[in-house]
Structures are given as structure tokens and as C-alpha cells.
Write a protein that holds these residues in place. Sequence first.
Motif, PDB file in Angstrom:
ATOM      1  N   VAL A  64       0.840  -1.196   0.000  1.00 54.54           N
ATOM      2  CA  VAL A  64       0.000   0.000   0.000  1.00 54.54           C
ATOM      3  C   VAL A  64       0.878   1.250   0.000  1.00 54.54           C
ATOM      4  O   VAL A  64       1.774   1.378   0.837  1.00 54.54           O
ATOM      5  N   THR A  65       0.615   2.152  -0.929  1.00 55.28           N
ATOM      6  CA  THR A  65       1.404   3.382  -1.018  1.00 55.28           C
ATOM      7  C   THR A  65       0.487   4.570  -1.252  1.00 55.28           C
ATOM      8  O   THR A  65      -0.593   4.435  -1.828  1.00 55.28           O
ATOM      9  N   VAL A  66       0.914   5.743  -0.785  1.00 54.16           N
ATOM     10  CA  VAL A  66       0.113   6.954  -0.957  1.00 54.16           C
ATOM     11  C   VAL A  66       0.194   7.447  -2.403  1.00 54.16           C
ATOM     12  O   VAL A  66      -0.779   7.952  -2.943  1.00 54.16           O
ATOM     13  N   GLU A  67       1.377   7.285  -3.013  1.00 49.43           N
ATOM     14  CA  GLU A  67       1.514   7.703  -4.413  1.00 49.43           C
ATOM     15  C   GLU A  67       1.745   6.488  -5.304  1.00 49.43           C
ATOM     16  O   GLU A  67       2.315   5.488  -4.880  1.00 49.43           O
ATOM     17  N   ARG A  68       1.286   6.601  -6.553  1.00 47.80           N
ATOM     18  CA  ARG A  68       1.479   5.507  -7.491  1.00 47.80           C
ATOM     19  C   ARG A  68       2.952   5.443  -7.891  1.00 47.80           C
ATOM     20  O   ARG A  68       3.532   6.459  -8.310  1.00 47.80           O
ATOM     21  N   ALA A  69       3.539   4.246  -7.750  1.00 46.91           N
ATOM     22  CA  ALA A  69       4.969   4.091  -8.049  1.00 46.91           C
ATOM     23  C   ALA A  69       5.195   3.326  -9.352  1.00 46.91           C
ATOM     24  O   ALA A  69       6.141   3.612 -10.083  1.00 46.91           O
ATOM     25  N   TYR A  70       4.351   2.362  -9.652  1.00 44.10           N
ATOM     26  CA  TYR A  70       4.525   1.535 -10.846  1.00 44.10           C
ATOM     27  C   TYR A  70       3.281   1.604 -11.721  1.00 44.10           C
ATOM     28  O   TYR A  70       2.177   1.860 -11.231  1.00 44.10           O
ATOM     29  N   GLU A  71       3.489   1.320 -12.979  1.00 51.36           N
ATOM     30  CA  GLU A  71       2.418   1.352 -13.972  1.00 51.36           C
ATOM     31  C   GLU A  71       1.223   0.498 -13.551  1.00 51.36           C
ATOM     32  O   GLU A  71       0.066   0.881 -13.745  1.00 51.36           O
ATOM     33  N   ASP A  72       1.504  -0.665 -12.947  1.00 48.06           N
ATOM     34  CA  ASP A  72       0.397  -1.560 -12.605  1.00 48.06           C
ATOM     35  C   ASP A  72      -0.027  -1.466 -11.143  1.00 48.06           C
ATOM     36  O   ASP A  72      -0.785  -2.304 -10.664  1.00 48.06           O
ATOM     37  N   ASP A  73       0.431  -0.445 -10.418  1.00 42.72           N
ATOM     38  CA  ASP A  73      -0.198  -0.141  -9.131  1.00 42.72           C
ATOM     39  C   ASP A  73      -1.648   0.263  -9.411  1.00 42.72           C
ATOM     40  O   ASP A  73      -1.916   0.966 -10.393  1.00 42.72           O
ATOM     41  N   VAL A  74      -2.570  -0.152  -8.569  1.00 42.88           N
ATOM     42  CA  VAL A  74      -3.965   0.270  -8.775  1.00 42.88           C
ATOM     43  C   VAL A  74      -4.502   0.936  -7.516  1.00 42.88           C
ATOM     44  O   VAL A  74      -4.149   0.553  -6.392  1.00 42.88           O
TER      45      VAL A  74
END
Lengths: 417, 417
Positions: A64-74
Motif C-alpha cells: 500500500v502506497t500513498v503515491e502511485r509508483a509503478y504502472e500496474d499499481d492500482v
Amino acid sequence: MTDTAATPARPLEGLRVIDLTRALAGPYATLLLAGLGAQVIKVEDPRGGDLARENSPYVGRNGVTVERAYEDDVSISHLSRARGKMGVSLNLKAPGARGVFEDLCRGADIVVENFTAGTADRLGVGYEVARAVNPGIIYCSLSGFGADARDGGKAMDVIIQALSGAMYTSGDPDAPPVRMGIPVADMLAPVFAVIGILAALEQRHRTGTGQHVDVSMLGALTSFVAIENWSALAAAGMPARTGLTVQRLSPFGVFECADGYVAVVAVHEKLARGLFAAMGAPELGDDPRFASRDARVANAVALEARITQWSRTKPTAEVVRMLEAEGVPAAPVRHPEEALSDPRVMARAETMPIAHPRYPHQSELRTSGIPIRFSEATTGFDAALPIAIGEHNGDVYRDLLGYDAERLAALAEAGVI
Amino acid sequence: MTDTAATPARPLEGLRVIDLTRALAGPYATLLLAGLGAQVIKVEDPRGGDLARENSPYVGRNGVTVERAYEDDVSISHLSRARGKMGVSLNLKAPGARGVFEDLCRGADIVVENFTAGTADRLGVGYEVARAVNPGIIYCSLSGFGADARDGGKAMDVIIQALSGAMYTSGDPDAPPVRMGIPVADMLAPVFAVIGILAALEQRHRTGTGQHVDVSMLGALTSFVAIENWSALAAAGMPARTGLTVQRLSPFGVFECADGYVAVVAVHEKLARGLFAAMGAPELGDDPRFASRDARVANAVALEARITQWSRTKPTAEVVRMLEAEGVPAAPVRHPEEALSDPRVMARAETMPIAHPRYPHQSELRTSGIPIRFSEATTGFDAALPIAIGEHNGDVYRDLLGYDAERLAALAEAGVI
């Protein structure tokens, strides 16, 4: 899952839904239909897609992350709301999109949209277009003020909570109104939309034809508020808002404990006596101020102070245990995280785990299930998730609609899909 | 009403519901079914009847009164919830009641009950009994914690609000939780019950058989709470409760006016600029504290103070008008009475008038309608109301079940009806 013959079907299996919705209200309607077994095809603009895709926090290969880091993070919002749906891309504003929409409608039972009133017609994907190619289609519009609203405008949850009266009814008499922490306006309209769709399906079994179903967020929440008789309460001198307790039912409501709050219902004689016993003060039952229901209501302020004097010295769990031992309905005010993990709720799949399909071990997230149990059917979600926009273009456009590779390439080239 | 051919039918016409429910949750489920066109037969104990009959205030020949003055005064709760239903008397504990219940089930499609888990079986009116005489029956149980709960107990709305986490999510971070003023736990479970019933009807069209549908108040409300990702929010450092505003979306929420409160949504750049223009302070858009979305979120406390400094000097209606002129979504926080009389809501019959059938001019009461509009169907309630317990015994027992006068007399004599 190997012995599918032994697994009862889901109740809506065999029905197909074309899902033009985005954000929360519409996607929750089609989520319920998916969990009940319908095949849901979520249509997204190839240039952007559902707004919920941009809601922080996200989940992916780093958990779980506050900002999107990778293309396939959803976005967890998208993961939760798009579960079990197939996703196709379609730019409704592109020339050629209408033909694709018509092809989708031909094999479908249900269309759901939650554009601002009038927008679907303007885009060429309204009820009349769908009906022309499929007279059996049940077409549901979800909007802020109804499909017939002139001054539609944006209808956010907090706006509808304010207009419906729901916000006013919560909180202390002399304090500001209270915004409900759960998006009740966004969530309630889709529940009624599903009722409307299923009722129209029942009617279709009799008549053979579909129809337009139109649900308004304001109407859905206001109809809930309207179950209480506000004008009669006012005429009878009863207030519309009473805070944590309801003094005309005293003792009734929420009381402070040493480490939290407890809800208590001791409206009737036997329950009031039980409460007094739990408090270690059975003599209160003989106190003329508290000896009858009418007396307790008349002296509610003193009674509530006396209860709080007892409860605030003890942990919530102990207060609940003492009240339950005397047969008095009581419950702790729980944090949502604790509520979502209630063993009763988990066992009935009223909440359920979700995970990113590619990184299933990176988080322990729980979300909404289908809060209905069937003796001869299951509920639940197919493994499908549109991670990317157009994730299931092949499954839908090629396999279901029969588009060939050349046509698919041309549609992609023209920016239609 | 003379030209019935011109009036579209209601979607559930032709379906019959046996209604064993009382209080609010169950009766609201069957009210929705009645408004959608099902024939609902409400079963009440001849020795007492629905608890809602005893809810003050009442309406009758003297208008609205706090205490019942005449035999045919009815509780407004009962008037609202029993609308459109026929009422029969049946003492489920009497020998001979089971045979009558079985006869009712034979011609019915749906049974709904909201006893404490296990009670219907013990009374001999559970699913197995109904199914034995009618394998097509759809039998819905509404309870606090599910039909399978061991420690059922009484589940009042406030108890479920506390357990579900819903109460915790509302209110200021450092203040007590907030009891929602509308009975959302009592109201939500029946809405899901109706979805379950209609989904089971759809399945019956495929399979020919009915089933048991089981909805829990705790599960229904917890599933709503679970649409937000509480554990992820916590992991990302976002609070579960934020009071009247949501600072991570600032400016967003409810602000004080001179005579009330206003809900405002100015999350995006264009809306924030519109808000500043409405405030007569367009220069705030160039203030580094408020010039971007991230800056506004970081300086939310200062921004909210600045907005309130403006809004609290003006009447709510003027604040709304000024914001709308700049295209900013805004709405007054309305009292329920005002909300129920919104012309949009009245025109769509999302709220509707009710009156005592014998004294229709003695009051102006409004209550919940069916918040769904159909293009090829109507919604609404038959004129039936069980003023007395057993009001429609003749219509049901004699006309529908074919009981003769002798049998009716014997049943009445034995206290069965």
C-alpha cells in the motif's frame, strides 16, 4: 473449484450488464450485480478511464502506497469497485463509438450509466439508442436529481446529504449538523437502482420488453429520511435531532466509558432494572425519579448523568459484559477496522478480502461483500479486474462480439477503443 | 382510475407476499414490495399486533395527537409502514395456526419475517414448513446478525450503528462518535432483503424452485462501511473521521453561515477559483498558501478559517446563490421537513402524502415513496390499510383462501385469528 456441478450458481448468472458508470454510485450498482452473478462489462474512456483510478492510496508490488509508483499499481478504490468486472475501452465521443455501443447492447440485458442528466443521450448512448437495437434492454440511469432534471449539475455525496435532511438529523440539538462519515448518498441510490433493475427484469418476464429505470441520489436518501414523521414530531413538540441519546426513550443511546463509548438500549421496565443492577445500584429502580418509564423520560438528564458517572470509570468491554449479563442490549462503538473483521461478518462474506491480482500477498485489505445469503445460490466475484483500461478488449470485442483482428486494429488506430 | 388499460402496471404485479414482520426493518422491506406492485398480506397477532401501532404520535379524527384518543386513531408509524398492505390476524402460538400459515403459503410467492434468529422455526412458520407446501416459495429472514446466529439477541438500530463502525466514522476527530439521526441500520437491511428476494425470483425463473434468503442488519451496514478502505487509510496516515470537512480534499465540507450551514465542494482548481471569486477575494488564487491543490490541502486549517470568516456573515441562501453563480457545487443543510417538500422529490413521488383513510383532511403528513421511476411501469400503494388487527380477514381468509363462515367462526372462537 474443479467440481463446478456441486457449486450452486449465483442468482443472476446468464445476465449481461454494460457498465458506463464511474466514480462510486454507478460502479457500486454494477458491483452488486457482478457479485450476484451477472457478467459486467465496464466501459472506460481510453484517454482516461474511471476517476476512481486516481484515488490514493494505491496497492501494487510495494504494497500500500500513498503515491502511485509503478504502472500496474492500482487505486484501492478501483480494485474494490471494479472487482469481478471485465474492462473495455471505448471513447464515446469518437465517431464509430456508437456502433460499438450498439453491438454491446445487442447481447446485453442491462445498461447502467451515471452521467449528469441528459449526457448519455447527447453522447449517443442513451436509452433510445439502446432500445432501438434491443427492445428487451433494461437501461438504468443514476443521477443526482433524476433523469428529468433540468438543472442537473454535479451531485456529490455531501451536497445530497445536506439537501436530504439526513445531515440535519444527526448531532446535538445546539451543535452544528453532522456529515455522515460513510458516503451514504453515493451508496444508497445504487442499491435502489439494483432494486429497480431487478423489478424491471421481473416485469420483462411478463411482457417481453425492457424499460428505462431512473433513480436519483436526492430521492433515494430523502425517501429514507421520510420514514420518520418529521412534521408530526414537530407538531408534537419532539425535536428533530437529539444527539447521542434519545431522551423520550431514556435510557437510550451512547454513553462514555473510560476508553471509548457504549451503546445501550434500556427502554422498557425490565431493561431499566437490568441496567440499574449492572450499575450496582438496584435501588435506582425504587427512586421516584426513575421508577417508571414516564419518570425516567421526565428525568432523563439526571438519569443519563448517573449512568455516565458509572460507565466512564470502566473500560468499554467491561461495561458491555456487565450489561449483557443482565440481559440489557449493549455494544461497543467500534472502529471500522474492527467492524470489518468481525468474525460473524467475515463468515458470511459481508466483508471480504481483496488483493492486487498480480501481487496478492502484498497487503491485507478488506472491502464490501454482498450482504445477502442464499440457500440455493452463492454470491461472489469472478477473478476479473481491469488493471489497465481496455484490459479485456480481446475477451469482449473479439470473443463476445466477434470483431476480427482487422476491425480491432482499425478501431484502435482511430482512437475509438 | 377508470381507464386501467391506459395505466401501466406496477413491476411486481401478480406476486403475493406473506408478511410476518413487525417494527421497522421487516415492514420496510414489504412496504417496498407493496409499492412495486406485490400483494402484501400482513399477519398480526390478534392479541397485540405490530409494535409500531403503539408509536406516538397518532393521527385520527382529531388530527395529530401525542396520545391515542379514539379506537380508530392510528400511529403515524403504522400508517406509513402498513400502507398498501392487507392485514389478517393469526396467533402463531395457537394450535391450528400452522395450518392457516400453510394455506397462506400455498398461494404465495414470498414470505418475509424478522423475528430473532430461530424464532420462526420454533413457531412452526419457518422456511422448511413453507417449502414443504410450496417448493417455489422465496422465504426471506431479516435479523440482527443473520439467520445462523447463535447469540442472536435483540438488534436495535443503535446497537448495529455502534458495532458496524458507522457511528465512529462521523463527527470531529477529538469528539464523541455520532449516532445517525435516521435509523440507517433498520432501513438498509430491508433494502438488501428486497434485492435478495428479487434475485431469487430471477433464479426461480430458471430453476422453478424457491429458496431461503437471509440478510443481517450488521452485515448490511458493515458492508456499506467497508466500501472505504479503512486499513489502507490508516496505513497511509489518513484519519477515519474528519468532522464537517475533509481536509485532504480541501476546500470540501460544511461551513457556518449567519442562519445555518452550507455544504461546499471546491476540490478542483477551477472550483477553488470559483469559490474565491464568490468570496470577493480572487487574489486568494495567487496566495502561495492556496494557489494549488497541494497547497490548499497543506493549509486547510487557514483556508477553512478564511471561508468561514466570509460565510458566517451571510444568510445560507445568499452563500449558495453566490457559489452557484460561480459554478461551485453548494447546497444548504436543510431541515427534514423542508427536504421532504422539495418540489423535485414530490414530483417524482420519492416522498408522498399519507392520511388516515377515514379522516383524510385532518393532517398534512408526508412519508417515504418508492425512489425509483420506471418508463413502462408505475409505483405506488393500494388504498388498503389494516386500521384494526385482522382488518382484511374476510378478503384474505374467505375470498383468497376459500374458508367458509363456519371455519372462520371456529378459528375466531379458538383465538387462532
